[in-house]
Enzyme design. Structure first.
Site, PDB file in Angstrom:
ATOM      1  N   ASP A 283     -33.852 -70.944 -45.699  1.00 50.43           N
ATOM      2  CA  ASP A 283     -34.472 -69.645 -46.008  1.00 50.43           C
ATOM      3  C   ASP A 283     -35.967 -69.856 -46.253  1.00 50.43           C
ATOM      4  O   ASP A 283     -36.362 -70.876 -46.826  1.00 50.43           O
ATOM      5  CB  ASP A 283     -33.823 -69.049 -47.270  1.00 50.43           C
TER       6      ASP A 283
ATOM      7  N   GLY B  77     -35.508 -63.415 -49.639  1.00 52.91           N
ATOM      8  CA  GLY B  77     -34.376 -63.994 -50.370  1.00 52.91           C
ATOM      9  C   GLY B  77     -34.823 -64.531 -51.725  1.00 52.91           C
ATOM     10  O   GLY B  77     -36.018 -64.553 -52.042  1.00 52.91           O
TER      11      GLY B  77
ATOM     12  N   ALA C 111     -33.560 -62.273 -41.153  1.00 41.73           N
ATOM     13  CA  ALA C 111     -34.178 -61.162 -40.414  1.00 41.73           C
ATOM     14  C   ALA C 111     -34.811 -60.184 -41.385  1.00 41.73           C
ATOM     15  O   ALA C 111     -34.454 -60.142 -42.567  1.00 41.73           O
ATOM     16  CB  ALA C 111     -33.113 -60.426 -39.597  1.00 41.73           C
TER      17      ALA C 111
ATOM     18  N   TYR D  49     -35.965 -52.014 -35.478  1.00 37.04           N
ATOM     19  CA  TYR D  49     -34.973 -52.876 -36.145  1.00 37.04           C
ATOM     20  C   TYR D  49     -33.698 -52.961 -35.300  1.00 37.04           C
ATOM     21  O   TYR D  49     -33.208 -54.049 -34.977  1.00 37.04           O
ATOM     22  CB  TYR D  49     -34.660 -52.337 -37.548  1.00 37.04           C
TER      23      TYR D  49
ATOM     24  N   ILE E  89     -32.480 -36.744 -52.721  1.00 38.26           N
ATOM     25  CA  ILE E  89     -31.563 -36.651 -51.575  1.00 38.26           C
ATOM     26  C   ILE E  89     -32.417 -36.331 -50.348  1.00 38.26           C
ATOM     27  O   ILE E  89     -33.063 -35.277 -50.295  1.00 38.26           O
ATOM     28  CB  ILE E  89     -30.515 -35.545 -51.782  1.00 38.26           C
TER      29      ILE E  89
ATOM     30  N   ARG F 223     -35.248 -38.009 -44.074  1.00 40.43           N
ATOM     31  CA  ARG F 223     -35.945 -39.258 -43.767  1.00 40.43           C
ATOM     32  C   ARG F 223     -35.862 -39.478 -42.254  1.00 40.43           C
ATOM     33  O   ARG F 223     -34.783 -39.324 -41.675  1.00 40.43           O
ATOM     34  CB  ARG F 223     -35.252 -40.402 -44.516  1.00 40.43           C
TER      35      ARG F 223
HETATM   36  N1  UDP Z   1     -30.820 -41.818 -49.128  1.00 42.49           N
HETATM   37  C1  UDP Z   1     -31.207 -40.774 -49.976  1.00 42.49           C
HETATM   38  N2  UDP Z   1     -32.065 -41.071 -50.999  1.00 42.49           N
HETATM   39  C2  UDP Z   1     -32.553 -42.330 -51.220  1.00 42.49           C
HETATM   40  C3  UDP Z   1     -32.145 -43.385 -50.351  1.00 42.49           C
HETATM   41  C4  UDP Z   1     -31.267 -43.083 -49.320  1.00 42.49           C
HETATM   42  O1  UDP Z   1     -30.806 -39.629 -49.808  1.00 42.49           O
HETATM   43  O2  UDP Z   1     -33.352 -42.506 -52.166  1.00 42.49           O
HETATM   44  C5  UDP Z   1     -29.881 -41.519 -48.028  1.00 42.49           C
HETATM   45  C6  UDP Z   1     -30.410 -41.896 -46.658  1.00 42.49           C
HETATM   46  O3  UDP Z   1     -31.214 -40.850 -46.145  1.00 42.49           O
HETATM   47  C7  UDP Z   1     -29.117 -42.112 -45.890  1.00 42.49           C
HETATM   48  C8  UDP Z   1     -28.150 -42.654 -46.944  1.00 42.49           C
HETATM   49  O4  UDP Z   1     -28.728 -42.321 -48.204  1.00 42.49           O
HETATM   50  O5  UDP Z   1     -28.617 -40.881 -45.423  1.00 42.49           O
HETATM   51  C9  UDP Z   1     -27.979 -44.163 -46.892  1.00 42.49           C
HETATM   52  O6  UDP Z   1     -29.275 -44.743 -46.856  1.00 42.49           O
HETATM   53  P1  UDP Z   1     -29.528 -46.294 -47.024  1.00 42.49           P
HETATM   54  O7  UDP Z   1     -31.010 -46.534 -46.965  1.00 42.49           O
HETATM   55  O8  UDP Z   1     -28.814 -46.815 -48.235  1.00 42.49           O
HETATM   56  O9  UDP Z   1     -28.800 -46.965 -45.772  1.00 42.49           O
HETATM   57  P2  UDP Z   1     -28.970 -46.691 -44.174  1.00 42.49           P
HETATM   58  O10 UDP Z   1     -27.860 -45.765 -43.820  1.00 42.49           O
HETATM   59  O11 UDP Z   1     -30.333 -46.127 -43.927  1.00 42.49           O
HETATM   60  O12 UDP Z   1     -28.787 -48.045 -43.586  1.00 42.49           O
END
Ligand code: UDP
Length: 349
Positions: free
Chosen positions: A32, A37, A76, A143, A209, A302
């Protein structure tokens, strides 16, 4: 005893897999660069080699000085949103780094690798349906692209060089070892469960949310959360599967889209519980488990978030005989909470 090299072993899923490998009788060496990490995630029974998978000279020395039987590759960058802002850094670390590792393995005669892939290789599912491994690969961020590019290398390496590989496509990794000794620590943290726990513990003022107008029953995004110990278990099963190929014990049952030659092998497996939970359900579960209330705010969507991402993991259940032990969301939250309470850096000021 077989020796397994684990690049990215100091990370979240890597450190849990080190434990499971040790418990399964493997000799384990973690590698690592500690960029994300944590040294203290590697328990003292495991040797840590500090270095970078992009450094070919370093890798050559590692393979010369250790007798490695196989690799489980976690090293990664993982933040999808960050990959949109810094795509070249992701391609350099995730793609060029993996390429350097595969070349070093090839020259050293190491022919087995389990690769940490992701549901992000599928991109936006067409219609809120569970994903099968054969679904179209249309990543929607660098990604996901970077992980899919490495899967292509594995597929082609099977046919050309006899490389034996399994790509494990994780859905949403969650939880921590039930004893709370190791767990999830990203900086900055962007994942839902640790952020909601921070709100419950008063480390953050609220949880936002990201979008409440999706085409889902409560309007918030649905994800398939899978316990990190169940992920770790799947890695060891995948490794055992690759070793069993050498003994000719397996009828691999590959589908047409997978590649199997006389000596090479590539296959991919989804890892999820096949159950979806909405953002609101996660928040309610955290409230219930922690017995606290906290502020929940509605915020804009998001970018790049699919409404629904749930695995059909039947293939891993059948081929690897994988049975998740902690499929209850409350268990995942409880274990993650135990780790966060124990770890001093998460305590409220
Ligand atoms: N999410 C949210 N608020 C936060 C972080 C995440 O509403 O502060 C939502 C995000 O938009 C997604 C879900 O939670 O719909 C899971 O997000 P996370 O980043 O944990 O994992 P991902 O699905 O992006 O790999």
């Amino acid at each position: 005893m077989k020796t397994i090299l684990v690049p990215g072993g100091a990370g979240f899923i890597g450190s849990h897999t080190l434990r499971t490998l040790k418990a399964s009788g493997y000799n384990v060496i973690a590698l690592d660069n500690l960029s994300n990490g944590h040294r203290d995630s590697i328990e003292n029974t495991v040797e840590l080699l500090e270095g970078d998978i992009r450094d070919r000279n370093f890798l050559n020395t590692v393979f010369k000085t250790h007798s490695i039987d196989a690799v489980i590759h976690f090293a990664a960058f993982i933040e999808a949103g960050e990959s949109v802002k810094a795509p070249l850094a992701f391609y350099e670390n995730n793609v060029a780094g993996s390429l350097t590792l595969l070349n070093a393995m090839k020259d050293a005669g190491v022919d087995k690798i389990v690769f940490s892939s992701t549901a992000a290789v599928y991109g936006q599912p067409e219609n809120n349906q569970k994903l099968l491994e054969g679904a179209k690969k249309h990543p929607i961020n660098p990604y996901g692209d970077s992980k899919w590019m490495v899967e292509c290398m594995l597929r082609d390496g099977a046919a050309a060089y006899g490389l034996k590989s399994i790509a494990l496509r994780y859905f949403n990794a969650a939880g921590s070892a039930p004893d709370g000794g190791i767990g999830e620590r990203h900086d900055p943290e962007t994942h839902l469960i640790p952020l909601v726990l921070d709100a419950a513990m008063g480390v953050r003022p609220s949880i936002k949310i990201f979008g409440n107008d999706y085409d889902t029953p409560d309007g918030t995004c649905i994800r398939d959360y899978i316990h990190v110990c169940d992920l770790a278990d799947a890695h060891v099963r995948a490794l055992d599967h690759l070793f069993a190929l050498d003994t000719g014990e397996l009828d691999t049952g590959n589908s047409a889209s997978d590649t199997e030659t006389n000596t090479g092998f590539y296959d991919a497996f989804n890892l999820g519980n096949g159950k979806g939970f909405s953002v609101r359900q996660v928040i309610d579960t955290v409230k219930e488990v922690t017995g606290t209330d906290f502020t929940v705010e509605n915020a804009p969507r998001r970018a790049g978030d699919p409404a629904f991402l749930v695995a059909d993991a039947t293939k891993a259940r059948n081929a690897l005989n994988w049975r998740p032990q902690y499929s209850d969301l409350a268990d995942m939250v409880r274990h993650a909470y135990a780790f966060r309470r124990r770890h001093s850096s998460f305590k409220a000021a």
